[in-house]
Design a protein around this motif. Structure first.
Motif, PDB file in Angstrom:
ATOM      1  N   ALA A 320       0.847  -1.195   0.000  1.00 21.56           N
ATOM      2  CA  ALA A 320       0.000   0.000   0.000  1.00 21.56           C
ATOM      3  C   ALA A 320       0.883   1.245   0.000  1.00 21.56           C
ATOM      4  CB  ALA A 320      -0.915   0.012   1.219  1.00 21.56           C
ATOM      5  N   ALA A 321       0.722   2.084  -0.999  1.00 24.07           N
ATOM      6  CA  ALA A 321       1.431   3.365  -1.075  1.00 24.07           C
ATOM      7  C   ALA A 321       0.414   4.459  -0.765  1.00 24.07           C
ATOM      8  CB  ALA A 321       2.034   3.556  -2.463  1.00 24.07           C
ATOM      9  N   GLU A 322       0.606   5.135   0.339  1.00 24.01           N
ATOM     10  CA  GLU A 322      -0.357   6.136   0.790  1.00 24.01           C
ATOM     11  C   GLU A 322       0.325   7.497   0.967  1.00 24.01           C
ATOM     12  OE1 GLU A 322      -3.400   5.464   0.790  1.00 24.01           O
ATOM     13  OE2 GLU A 322      -3.497   3.277   0.926  1.00 24.01           O
ATOM     14  N   ALA A 344       3.103  -1.340   4.052  1.00 19.29           N
ATOM     15  CA  ALA A 344       2.622   0.013   3.768  1.00 19.29           C
ATOM     16  C   ALA A 344       3.749   1.018   3.889  1.00 19.29           C
ATOM     17  CB  ALA A 344       1.489   0.370   4.732  1.00 19.29           C
ATOM     18  N   ASN A 345       3.726   2.018   3.008  1.00 19.65           N
ATOM     19  CA  ASN A 345       4.686   3.118   3.123  1.00 19.65           C
ATOM     20  C   ASN A 345       4.029   4.416   2.692  1.00 19.65           C
ATOM     21  OD1 ASN A 345       4.591   2.438   0.388  1.00 19.65           O
ATOM     22  ND2 ASN A 345       6.694   3.028   0.018  1.00 19.65           N
ATOM     23  N   ASP A 346       4.558   5.509   3.224  1.00 21.67           N
ATOM     24  CA  ASP A 346       4.053   6.845   2.912  1.00 21.67           C
ATOM     25  C   ASP A 346       4.894   7.408   1.772  1.00 21.67           C
ATOM     26  OD1 ASP A 346       3.228   9.476   2.787  1.00 21.67           O
ATOM     27  OD2 ASP A 346       3.047   9.708   4.952  1.00 21.67           O
ATOM     28  N   VAL A 347       4.324   7.442   0.578  1.00 23.09           N
ATOM     29  CA  VAL A 347       5.102   7.869  -0.588  1.00 23.09           C
ATOM     30  C   VAL A 347       5.264   9.379  -0.657  1.00 23.09           C
ATOM     31  CG1 VAL A 347       4.540   5.824  -1.927  1.00 23.09           C
ATOM     32  CG2 VAL A 347       3.028   7.816  -2.047  1.00 23.09           C
ATOM     33  N   ALA A 348       4.605  10.093   0.247  1.00 27.00           N
ATOM     34  CA  ALA A 348       4.818  11.541   0.295  1.00 27.00           C
ATOM     35  C   ALA A 348       6.228  11.874   0.755  1.00 27.00           C
ATOM     36  CB  ALA A 348       3.787  12.187   1.224  1.00 27.00           C
ATOM     37  N   GLN A 349       6.939  10.876   1.296  1.00 30.23           N
ATOM     38  CA  GLN A 349       8.309  11.088   1.767  1.00 30.23           C
ATOM     39  C   GLN A 349       9.328  11.040   0.634  1.00 30.23           C
ATOM     40  OE1 GLN A 349       8.559  11.942   4.992  1.00 30.23           O
ATOM     41  NE2 GLN A 349       6.328  11.683   5.022  1.00 30.23           N
TER      42      GLN A 349
END
Length: 392
Positions: A320-322, A344-349
Motif C-alpha cells: 500500500a502506497a499512501e 505500507a509506506n508513505d510515498v509523500a516522503q
C-alpha cells in the motif's frame, strides 16, 4: 551439483559447440549427463563427441525400436533432476511453446515434470522478434527457466542480445538451480513496477513506481532458493539473477500474466497497478480549444481477485502506497483486499526511484514499524519472514 543427473538437449545452432565444454564442466562438478542430440544439433556436434565426454549413450531418435519398446522417452524425461536445453534455438522454443511432440527433444519436454532450463542462442533480430518474445513468455509462465542470452558479436556478424552465455555463466545458472536455499522447491510470484494505460498512441496514464522494491524482493527470494516468477510493468531495470521475468504494460496484461503463473506458494504483489484506464484512441489526440474529456473505466483489482482465486497462494502479501493517515488506510486496505500481510509506506516522503524506504508490516498479529532502511535490506527482512511462515 555432485550426484545430480542432467538431461542435456543439444539444439541445432552454431553455439552447439559450446555444449562440449559445458558437458565437460558438468562432469567435473560431479553431475551425470544424459545427452540428447537433435537433428539440427547433429549438424554441429557429433554423437561420438558427446558420448565420449558424457560416458553415456547419446539419444537421437524418437523411433528407436529398442528404447521405445518400453516407452523409453517417458522414462528418460523423468530420469533427471534437471533438463537443460542448450542451445535453445528459436525453432525449438517455438515448438515447445506450442506443445508439439514431433521429435525426441520436444516429446521429452512435453512428457516431463522435471524442472526445465533453456539457454537460448540465436540471431539478435530473431531473439527480439515478437513471436520469440511471446514464446519465451509462454515457457516462463509454464514454469520453465529461460536464461537471458548474452550480448555481443555473433557468428552472423551482427551484435546484440542472442549469444549463448559463456560456459562459466551457464555453470553458475545450473549451480544456482541446485543450491539448497530455505525456499528451495517453492514457487513465489512477484509483481513490480507501474502499469501504463494508453490514452492514444503517444500518451498513457501511469504512476511514479520505479519497480526497485519489487525487483529487490524478487532477487532476495531467488537467493533464498525459490523459483521466482516476476511480472514486471514498464521499468528500466535488469532482471535479477535466477528470476523468470514476464514483461507487461497494462493492468489487463498484468492480471493475465499473474493468472498464468499460478499455482504459487506465495505471492508478493508490489506492483503499483493503475486504478483506471480509458478506451484508447487509435490516432493521436490533437490539441484543441478545449482539453478532451477522458471517460475513466476502473481496472480489475488483481490483488483482491487473487485473494479469492481457487489457486490462492498460501501466503498473499500486498503493498500500500499512501500519502497520509498511513496506518488507518493500510489496516482498512488489508481487510478489504483479503490479504495475509500488507506492507505500507508513505510515498509523500519521496521514495519513488530512490534506494531506501520506510515501511510498516501489517499482519493478523499487529503492526510493525521497520523504520528507514535500504530497499535491499527491506527485501531481505521480508523474505526472512516468508521463510519462517512457509516453514510453519
Amino acid at each position: 551439483m555432485n550426484g545430480r543427473t542432467i538431461l542435456l538437449i543439444v539444439g541445432g545452432g552454431i553455439a552447439a559447440y559450446k555444449t562440449l565444454d559445458l558437458l565437460r564442466e558438468l562432469r567435473r562438478a560431479g553431475a551425470r549427463v544424459l545427452p540428447v542430440l537433435t537433428e539440427g544439433g547433429a549438424r554441429f556436434v557429433t554423437p561420438l563427441s558427446l558420448s565420449a565426454l558424457a560416458e553415456e549413450r547419446v539419444r537421437t531418435s524418437l523411433w528407436d525400436l529398442e528404447d521405445e519398446a518400453t516407452m523409453g522417452h517417458i522414462a528418460l524425461s523423468r530420469a533427471a533432476n534437471l533438463i537443460l536445453v542448450c542451445p535453445a534455438t528459436a525453432d525449438l522454443m517455438a515448438r515447445a511453446a506450442a506443445g508439439m511432440a514431433d521429435d525426441l527433444a520436444t516429446t521429452l519436454l512435453l512428457a516431463t515434470d522435471t524442472p526445465v532450463m533453456m539457454a537460448p542462442a540465436m540471431n539478435v533480430r530473431m531473439w527480439q522478434h515478437a513471436a520469440t518474445s511471446a514464446n519465451v513468455a509462454t515457457l516462463r509462465a509454464r514454469g520453465m527457466h529461460v536464461i537471458e542470452p548474452a550480448t555481443g558479436a555473433m557468428a552472423c556478424g551482427e551484435t546484440g542480445p542472442g549469444r549463448l552465455p559463456d560456459v562459466p555463466d551457464l555453470m553458475r545458472a545450473v549451480a544456482a538451480h541446485f543450491a539448497h536455499g530455505p525456499l528451495a522447491g517453492r514457487h513465489v510470484l512477484v509483481t513490480a513496477g507501474p502499469t501504463h494505460e494508453p490514452i492514444d498512441p503517444v500518451r498513457f496514464i501511469a504512476n511514479r513506481s520505479s519497480g526497485k522494491q519489487g525487483f529487490a524482493i524478487a532477487a532476495a527470494l531467488a537467493a533464498a532458493g525459490a523459483r521466482v516468477s516476476l511480472v514486471a510493468g514498464p521499468v528500466a531495470l535488469p532482471t535479477p539473477r535466477g528470476v523468470d521475468r514476464i514483461d507487461v504494460e497494462t493492468a489487463a496484461e498484468m492480471a493475465a500474466a499473474v493468472a498464468r503463473t499460478l499455482p504459487a506458494d506465495a505471492a508478493v504483489m508490489v506492483a503499483a497497478v493503475a486504478d483506471w484506464r480509458v478506451d484508447a484512441a487509435t490516432a493521436k489526440i490533437k490539441k484543441g480549444a478545449a482539453p478532451p474529456a477522458l471517460s475513466l473505466v476502473e481496472n480489475a483489482d488483481i490483488l483482491a481477485g487473487l485473494a479469492v482465486h481457487p489457486q490462492r497462494p498460501q501466503l498473499l502479501i500486498g503493498f500500500a502506497a499512501e500519502t497520509g493517515d498511513l496506518l488507518e488506510k493500510a489496516k482498512a486496505k488489508r481487510a478489504r483486499k483479503g490479504v495475509d500481510w500488507l506492507v505500507a509506506n508513505d510515498v509523500a516522503q519521496g521514495v519513488f526511484g530512490t534506494e531506501s524506504n520506510h515501511v510498516h508490516l501489517l499482519t493478523a498479529a499487529g503492526t510493525e514499524d521497520w523504520g528507514p532502511a535500504s530497499k535491499a535490506a527491506i527485501a531481505d527482512r521480508l523474505v526472512a519472514r516468508i521463510v519462517e511462515t512457509l516453514a510453519e
